[in-house]
Design an enzyme around this catalytic site. Structure first.
Site, PDB file in Angstrom:
ATOM      1  N   HIS A  53       5.540  -4.822  -7.468  1.00 38.12           N
ATOM      2  CA  HIS A  53       6.339  -4.595  -6.252  1.00 38.12           C
ATOM      3  C   HIS A  53       5.311  -3.767  -5.301  1.00 38.12           C
ATOM      4  O   HIS A  53       4.872  -2.795  -5.927  1.00 38.12           O
ATOM      5  CB  HIS A  53       7.834  -4.476  -6.327  1.00 38.12           C
ATOM      6  CG  HIS A  53       8.626  -5.645  -6.808  1.00 38.12           C
ATOM      7  ND1 HIS A  53       9.942  -5.651  -6.638  1.00 38.12           N
ATOM      8  CD2 HIS A  53       8.278  -6.754  -7.533  1.00 38.12           C
ATOM      9  CE1 HIS A  53      10.565  -6.769  -7.210  1.00 38.12           C
ATOM     10  NE2 HIS A  53       9.342  -7.445  -7.704  1.00 38.12           N
ATOM     11  N   GLU A  55       6.241  -1.296  -3.682  1.00 34.46           N
ATOM     12  CA  GLU A  55       6.916  -0.029  -3.828  1.00 34.46           C
ATOM     13  C   GLU A  55       6.098   0.562  -4.959  1.00 34.46           C
ATOM     14  O   GLU A  55       5.626   1.929  -4.998  1.00 34.46           O
ATOM     15  CB  GLU A  55       8.411   0.231  -3.602  1.00 34.46           C
ATOM     16  CG  GLU A  55       9.217  -0.399  -2.561  1.00 34.46           C
ATOM     17  CD  GLU A  55       9.634  -1.764  -2.868  1.00 34.46           C
ATOM     18  OE1 GLU A  55       8.919  -2.697  -3.148  1.00 34.46           O
ATOM     19  OE2 GLU A  55      10.644  -2.108  -2.690  1.00 34.46           O
ATOM     20  N   CYS A  83      14.744  -3.470  -4.259  1.00 33.65           N
ATOM     21  CA  CYS A  83      15.508  -3.862  -5.638  1.00 33.65           C
ATOM     22  C   CYS A  83      15.693  -2.827  -6.408  1.00 33.65           C
ATOM     23  O   CYS A  83      15.506  -1.571  -6.441  1.00 33.65           O
ATOM     24  CB  CYS A  83      14.648  -5.036  -6.444  1.00 33.65           C
ATOM     25  SG  CYS A  83      13.512  -4.313  -7.221  1.00 33.65           S
ATOM     26  N   CYS A  86      12.873  -1.040  -7.782  1.00 38.45           N
ATOM     27  CA  CYS A  86      12.145   0.146  -6.876  1.00 38.45           C
ATOM     28  C   CYS A  86      12.886   1.203  -6.504  1.00 38.45           C
ATOM     29  O   CYS A  86      12.557   2.276  -6.224  1.00 38.45           O
ATOM     30  CB  CYS A  86      11.544  -0.808  -5.773  1.00 38.45           C
ATOM     31  SG  CYS A  86      10.363  -1.901  -6.228  1.00 38.45           S
TER      32      CYS A  86
END
Lengths: 154, 154
Positions: A53, A55, A83, A86
């Protein structure tokens, strides 16, 4: 344009890079001392890695750049609400402030599905602001998924 | 020794590798079709990376090995209850079953501080079993921190 919007625009640039590569368009920047020290965009399909992801990629780069896992004086800007993975990585990194754009009704773990930054037992509680450039962040995702659906139909 | 204990013993071997390297002793293995496909141990200090927990390292290796971010038929064994980052990565990876050893009262996010696998809005809900070889997993951590404190005193 205020400072938060200025940095979110940089995160949106990263999200657009993901879009160009047919990845769900989410982008992130990490800021320290009024400078961007790391950028990231979603690469899950490209790398076939569940961790990849925006992040997580930005956090890895920031740790590498500062040569420490403690990002205590860093602020993170991301186009979509983090999420649980993260949000957890943000807590683990001791990031100070989180600014996000659109809310995520299916996985958002800062405010929407659960409030991970508010859990008392954890040893770090980042501050956060939601809704920075919200329309632009959300529109990018809507357009992406709309185009995906149209492609699948044809 | 049942199957769960057999695989947890392998995770404990990984935790011992962390211990030897002066890292908090947490270890993990990922099992598919009755074979270990990935191993990991905590490398946070060594790598100076906040993501470098045992589970994250094992998940990255498993994704690489299977060339997919979907670990749907995989089971994960870890010596300590996953933190929010690792529990989130387990959800993101669609891992089927999680087996852990000791509970984590400060960060455990499967059962102790919060139950991340039970949040309805998330799109995956791994099953889990706690307390596999619990004493051995917990003792390793206790000894590590006791020795750390003694070193700091001297």
């Amino acid at each position: 344009m205020n400072t938060q919007e200025k940095w979110m625009k940089e995160a949106i640039k990263q999200a657009k890079k993901a879009y160009e590569k047919d990845e769900v368009p989410i982008g992130c920047v990490i800021v320290k001392d009024n400078k961007i020290i790391a950028r990231g965009y979603n690469k899950r399909e490209m790398l076939q890695q569940s961790y990849a992801h925006a992040e997580m990629i930005a956090i890895q780069k920031a740790c590498k750049k500062l040569n420490t896992w403690r990002l205590e004086e860093c602020d993170l800007y991301v186009t979509l609400e983090p999420c649980p993975m993260c949000a957890g990585a943000i807590i683990q990194s001791r990031i100070r402030n989180v600014y996000y754009g659109a809310s995520d009704f299916k996985g958002g773990s800062v405010k929407t599905c659960i409030q991970l930054f508010d859990i008392k037992q954890y040893n770090h509680h980042p501050s956060y602001v939601s809704g920075i450039c919200e329309q632009e962040c959300a529109q990018l995702l809507k357009t992406f998924f709309k185009n995906k659906r149209n492609k699948n139909k044809s």
